[in-house]
Design an enzyme around this catalytic site. Structure first.
Site, PDB file in Angstrom:
ATOM      1  N   TYR A 198      66.478 -28.434 -35.136  1.00  0.00           N
ATOM      2  CA  TYR A 198      67.085 -29.432 -35.931  1.00  0.00           C
ATOM      3  C   TYR A 198      65.693 -30.287 -36.385  1.00  0.00           C
ATOM      4  CZ  TYR A 198      68.661 -34.127 -36.932  1.00  0.00           C
ATOM      5  OH  TYR A 198      69.033 -35.546 -37.505  1.00  0.00           O
ATOM      6  N   LYS A 206      64.645 -30.810 -40.341  1.00  0.00           N
ATOM      7  CA  LYS A 206      64.536 -31.945 -41.039  1.00  0.00           C
ATOM      8  C   LYS A 206      63.152 -32.374 -41.687  1.00  0.00           C
ATOM      9  CE  LYS A 206      67.465 -34.901 -41.668  1.00  0.00           C
ATOM     10  NZ  LYS A 206      68.444 -35.011 -42.597  1.00  0.00           N
ATOM     11  N   THR A 221      65.113 -38.475 -39.751  1.00  0.00           N
ATOM     12  CA  THR A 221      65.201 -38.892 -38.539  1.00  0.00           C
ATOM     13  C   THR A 221      63.860 -39.036 -37.922  1.00  0.00           C
ATOM     14  OG1 THR A 221      65.819 -38.167 -36.372  1.00  0.00           O
ATOM     15  CG2 THR A 221      65.541 -36.389 -37.994  1.00  0.00           C
ATOM     16  N   ASP A 222      63.891 -39.901 -36.815  1.00  0.00           N
ATOM     17  CA  ASP A 222      62.529 -40.231 -36.221  1.00  0.00           C
ATOM     18  C   ASP A 222      62.208 -38.766 -35.284  1.00  0.00           C
ATOM     19  OD1 ASP A 222      64.543 -40.114 -34.220  1.00  0.00           O
ATOM     20  OD2 ASP A 222      63.702 -42.174 -33.194  1.00  0.00           O
ATOM     21  N   GLU A 223      63.413 -37.920 -35.049  1.00  0.00           N
ATOM     22  CA  GLU A 223      63.024 -36.645 -34.366  1.00  0.00           C
ATOM     23  C   GLU A 223      61.839 -35.932 -34.984  1.00  0.00           C
ATOM     24  OE1 GLU A 223      66.308 -34.756 -32.557  1.00  0.00           O
ATOM     25  OE2 GLU A 223      67.462 -36.769 -32.664  1.00  0.00           O
TER      26      GLU A 223
HETATM   27  N1  LIG Z   1      73.243 -39.919 -36.172  1.00  0.00           N
HETATM   28  C1  LIG Z   1      72.078 -40.075 -36.145  1.00  0.00           C
HETATM   29  O1  LIG Z   1      71.864 -40.681 -35.029  1.00  0.00           O
HETATM   30  C2  LIG Z   1      70.786 -39.938 -36.995  1.00  0.00           C
HETATM   31  C3  LIG Z   1      69.790 -40.838 -36.859  1.00  0.00           C
HETATM   32  C4  LIG Z   1      68.666 -40.497 -37.954  1.00  0.00           C
HETATM   33  C5  LIG Z   1      69.051 -39.759 -39.152  1.00  0.00           C
HETATM   34  N2  LIG Z   1      70.145 -38.925 -39.134  1.00  0.00           N
HETATM   35  C6  LIG Z   1      70.386 -38.335 -40.186  1.00  0.00           C
HETATM   36  O2  LIG Z   1      71.421 -38.882 -41.110  1.00  0.00           O
HETATM   37  C7  LIG Z   1      72.239 -37.857 -42.007  1.00  0.00           C
HETATM   38  C8  LIG Z   1      73.708 -38.173 -41.498  1.00  0.00           C
HETATM   39  O3  LIG Z   1      73.748 -37.770 -40.056  1.00  0.00           O
HETATM   40  P1  LIG Z   1      75.135 -37.745 -39.335  1.00  0.00           P
HETATM   41  O4  LIG Z   1      74.801 -38.228 -37.824  1.00  0.00           O
HETATM   42  O5  LIG Z   1      76.101 -38.798 -40.221  1.00  0.00           O
HETATM   43  O6  LIG Z   1      75.818 -36.299 -39.466  1.00  0.00           O
HETATM   44  P2  LIG Z   1      76.973 -35.865 -39.378  1.00  0.00           P
HETATM   45  O7  LIG Z   1      76.978 -34.432 -38.525  1.00  0.00           O
HETATM   46  O8  LIG Z   1      78.038 -36.674 -38.555  1.00  0.00           O
HETATM   47  O9  LIG Z   1      77.730 -35.434 -40.737  1.00  0.00           O
HETATM   48  C9  LIG Z   1      77.106 -34.503 -41.713  1.00  0.00           C
HETATM   49  C10 LIG Z   1      77.975 -34.328 -42.880  1.00  0.00           C
HETATM   50  O10 LIG Z   1      77.429 -33.237 -43.648  1.00  0.00           O
HETATM   51  C11 LIG Z   1      78.261 -32.634 -44.062  1.00  0.00           C
HETATM   52  N3  LIG Z   1      77.691 -31.277 -44.436  1.00  0.00           N
HETATM   53  C12 LIG Z   1      76.967 -30.505 -43.421  1.00  0.00           C
HETATM   54  N4  LIG Z   1      76.453 -29.349 -44.352  1.00  0.00           N
HETATM   55  C13 LIG Z   1      76.813 -29.606 -45.593  1.00  0.00           C
HETATM   56  C14 LIG Z   1      76.644 -28.802 -46.899  1.00  0.00           C
HETATM   57  N5  LIG Z   1      75.870 -27.811 -46.664  1.00  0.00           N
HETATM   58  N6  LIG Z   1      76.891 -29.436 -47.893  1.00  0.00           N
HETATM   59  C15 LIG Z   1      77.494 -30.442 -47.790  1.00  0.00           C
HETATM   60  N7  LIG Z   1      78.091 -31.373 -46.897  1.00  0.00           N
HETATM   61  C16 LIG Z   1      77.479 -30.723 -45.621  1.00  0.00           C
HETATM   62  C17 LIG Z   1      79.333 -32.480 -42.866  1.00  0.00           C
HETATM   63  O11 LIG Z   1      80.583 -31.794 -43.429  1.00  0.00           O
HETATM   64  C18 LIG Z   1      79.384 -33.975 -42.382  1.00  0.00           C
HETATM   65  O12 LIG Z   1      80.371 -34.345 -42.995  1.00  0.00           O
HETATM   66  C19 LIG Z   1      71.671 -36.469 -41.404  1.00  0.00           C
HETATM   67  O13 LIG Z   1      70.704 -36.237 -42.298  1.00  0.00           O
HETATM   68  C20 LIG Z   1      70.740 -36.731 -40.260  1.00  0.00           C
HETATM   69  O14 LIG Z   1      69.756 -36.120 -40.190  1.00  0.00           O
HETATM   70  C21 LIG Z   1      71.118 -39.156 -38.270  1.00  0.00           C
END
Ligand SMILES: NC(=O)c1ccc[n+]([C@@H]2O[C@H](COP(=O)([O-])OP(=O)(O)OC[C@H]3O[C@@H](n4cnc5c(N)ncnc54)[C@H](O)[C@@H]3O)[C@@H](O)[C@H]2O)c1
Length: 337
Positions: free
Chosen positions: A163, A167, A138-140
């Site tokens: 968070y 990350k 993430t950009d965070e």
């Molecule tokens: N949503 C955003 O805007 C955004 C932006 C940039 C980066 N990201 C990154 O992208 C990735 C996905 O984000 P998202 O929004 O889809 O998240 P999300 O919370 O919607 O989904 C996370 C998934 O991971 C699974 N999970 C959690 N802990 C786990 C574990 N210990 N073992 C196996 N599975 C596990 C959960 O059950 C869920 O299905 C993350 O790494 C996040 O940091 C998200």
């Protein structure tokens, strides 16, 4: 057939990515590993029912025995690592799960890939010459910006929430596995995503849900915090391009060139809702906006300068913001019925 391990494949971005990969790569097996936390959307499994390309394992990325077994039993040639605890508010109220999954889980996954793909001299085994570990971040991790400037791959890390700190730690682990062991790692750091299948706790689904339930729409503080929004399918395309063509050991910042204050974002969602599902009292949903106590340590602004991925890998975001937002609003309205 080669197998790609997708961790967190029942989450928002992971499930959209799996849909996209099924669409464009009918010759690849997808092994989805997900713990099915509260954030998982089990309905994704219904979409993939009967599709022999996809298999699902319920499990934890912190479980090293399970990971070893998965790598041993499947010809895993790629890992795309989405699994994470992802909601900043939850990291403030309960940071432990973030440290466990985002840091320890990433460590266990890197270790499993290292043990499977590298020999005793830390050389990639011939059978895994084209293997890749794509770490999704993430950009965070870069902290907060003032009114000017944008994050690039060279911006120093300055995470401000548990968070983003977890990350950031996982990014450093991924980086170290490339530099120390030569594990074939690429990393992307992306801005805020929006689109279908996001958990209802996040900002856009919350705005839509509260509006159509005629409840107050909560906006933190003055609503002037700025985020750079990217439609999830465009993020998925960026991931696929970096996974296939990104230079090993490199990091790519991904963003939508689309900065909005939270209030502007909310107004855009509301103007779509006002058109396609007007309130019965004839007023705008805008009147439901309520400013609530700001999030602790709320970062003021994030923005991404995505020049590197645009120039080097020829990726650009393709979905105009309003078009992506309309698809998103329609999705959540349809889901409610
Ligand atoms: N949503 C955003 O805007 C955004 C932006 C940039 C980066 N990201 C990154 O992208 C990735 C996905 O984000 P998202 O929004 O889809 O998240 P999300 O919370 O919607 O989904 C996370 C998934 O991971 C699974 N999970 C959690 N802990 C786990 C574990 N210990 N073992 C196996 N599975 C596990 C959960 O059950 C869920 O299905 C993350 O790494 C996040 O940091 C998200």
């Amino acid at each position: 057939m080669k197998t790609i391990l997708i961790t967190g494949g029942l989450g928002f971005i992971g499930s959209n990515f799996a849909d996209y990969l099924i669409e464009i790569k009918p010759d690849q097996n997808l092994l989805i590993l997900d713990k099915k936390t509260y954030a998982a959307d089990p309905k994704a499994l219904d979409r993939w029912k009967g599709n022999t390309q996809v298999s699902f394992v319920k499990g934890d990325i912190c479980d090293s025995t399970l990971l070893e077994k998965l790598f041993c039993e499947n010809n895993i040639q790629g890992v795309i690592h989405f699994a994470a605890e992802s909601h900043v508010d939850n990291s403030i109220s309960g940071p432990q799960a973030f440290v466990e999954t985002n840091i320890m889980g990433t460590f266990q996954l890197l270790e499993a890939a290292r043990k499977s793909w590298l020999d005793d001299n830390q050389k990639v085994k011939p059978a895994f010459n084209s293997a890749r570990f794509h770490h999704i971040s993430t950009d965070e991790v870069y902290g907060a910006l003032g009114p000017e400037g944008a994050f690039t791959e060279k911006t120093p890390y300055a995470p401000n929430s548990p968070y983003s700190a977890s990350k950031a730690a996982s990014d450093h682990l991924a980086r170290s596995y490339f530099h120390t062991y030569g594990l074939p790692v690429v990393t992307t750091n992306c801005s805020n995503n929006f689109g279908p299948n996001q958990h209802h706790e996040k900002l856009i689904p919350t705005i839509i849900r509260k509006a159509i339930q005629e409840e107050s729409i909560p906006i933190y503080g003055t609503g002037e915090n700025i985020r750079d929004w990217l439609f999830v399918k465009d993020h998925c395309k960026a991931i696929q391009i970096v996974f296939e063509r990104g230079v090993l050991g490199e990091v790519y910042a991904v963003g939508g060139d689309n900065e909005k204050t939270n209030l502007e974002l909310c107004a855009s969602v509301i103007s779509i809702l006002d058109k396609i599902e007007p309130r019965t009292n004839g007023e705008s949903y805008y009147k439901l906006i309520t400013h609530v106590t700001d999030r602790l340590g709320h970062d003021y602004r994030y923005a991404i300068d995505a020049t590197k991925i645009k120039n080097d890998l020829k990726w650009t975001p393709q979905t105009p913001f309003e078009e992506g937002l309309k698809i998103t609003v329609e999705h959540y309205l349809a889901k409610r019925k």
